[in-house]
Write a protein that holds these residues in place. Structure first.
Motif, mmCIF file in Angstrom:
data_model
loop_
_atom_site.group_PDB
_atom_site.id
_atom_site.type_symbol
_atom_site.label_atom_id
_atom_site.label_comp_id
_atom_site.label_asym_id
_atom_site.label_seq_id
_atom_site.Cartn_x
_atom_site.Cartn_y
_atom_site.Cartn_z
ATOM 1 N N GLY A 271 0.821 -1.195 0.000
ATOM 2 C CA GLY A 271 0.000 0.000 0.000
ATOM 3 C C GLY A 271 0.855 1.244 0.000
ATOM 4 N N ASP B 115 -5.214 0.719 1.120
ATOM 5 C CA ASP B 115 -5.207 0.213 -0.255
ATOM 6 C C ASP B 115 -5.732 1.334 -1.133
ATOM 7 O OD1 ASP B 115 -5.664 -0.968 -2.701
ATOM 8 O OD2 ASP B 115 -6.662 -2.733 -1.896
ATOM 9 N N ASP B 116 -4.827 2.093 -1.738
ATOM 10 C CA ASP B 116 -5.214 3.270 -2.507
ATOM 11 C C ASP B 116 -5.970 2.920 -3.784
ATOM 12 O OD1 ASP B 116 -4.092 5.010 -0.648
ATOM 13 O OD2 ASP B 116 -2.105 4.768 -1.534
#
Length: 117
Positions: free
Chosen positions: A15, A35-36
């Motif tokens: 992440g 979690d982009d």
């Protein structure tokens, strides 16, 4: 990009933002992982993981699929096996079951015929 690696060098999570600390309840130290890609924040409780910053990650990175060390970089985990698609597996087993039942019916018909002789 950041990755969390376990004591066996397996990459477990990745992440843009990974932090270790106390977040919300319960008051336990844990990893907060953002979690982009999916805009999801989740927590992992384990203090034996190590955090590493890397320039890039493999396109097909999945938990446990790769290992990472500073010396070797990313490499395929020798103990990794692809996850099973449950729906596909159930359909395959149902088809096998139907075929086995048909074969068993054929064998039973032959046995019945032989007994009648």
């Amino acid at each position: 990009m950041k990755i969390l690696v376990d004591i066996n060098n397996q990459v477990l999570f990745s992440g843009e933002t990974i932090e270790f600390g106390i977040f919300d309840e319960p008051m336990l130290e844990k990893w907060a992982i953002m979690d982009d890609k999916n805009d999801i924040l989740f927590y992992v409780i384990d203090d034996s993981y190590s955090l590493t910053e890397v320039l890039s990650i493999p396109d097909d990175l999945q938990p446990n699929k790769y290992c990472y060390t500073v010396e070797k970089g990313f490499y395929v985990n020798p103990t990794y096996s692809e996850p099973i698609n449950i729906e596909t597996e159930v359909i395959k087993l149902q088809q096998e079951n139907a075929e086995l039942k048909a074969k068993l019916d054929n064998i039973q018909e032959v046995l019945d015929y032989l007994v009648m002789q």
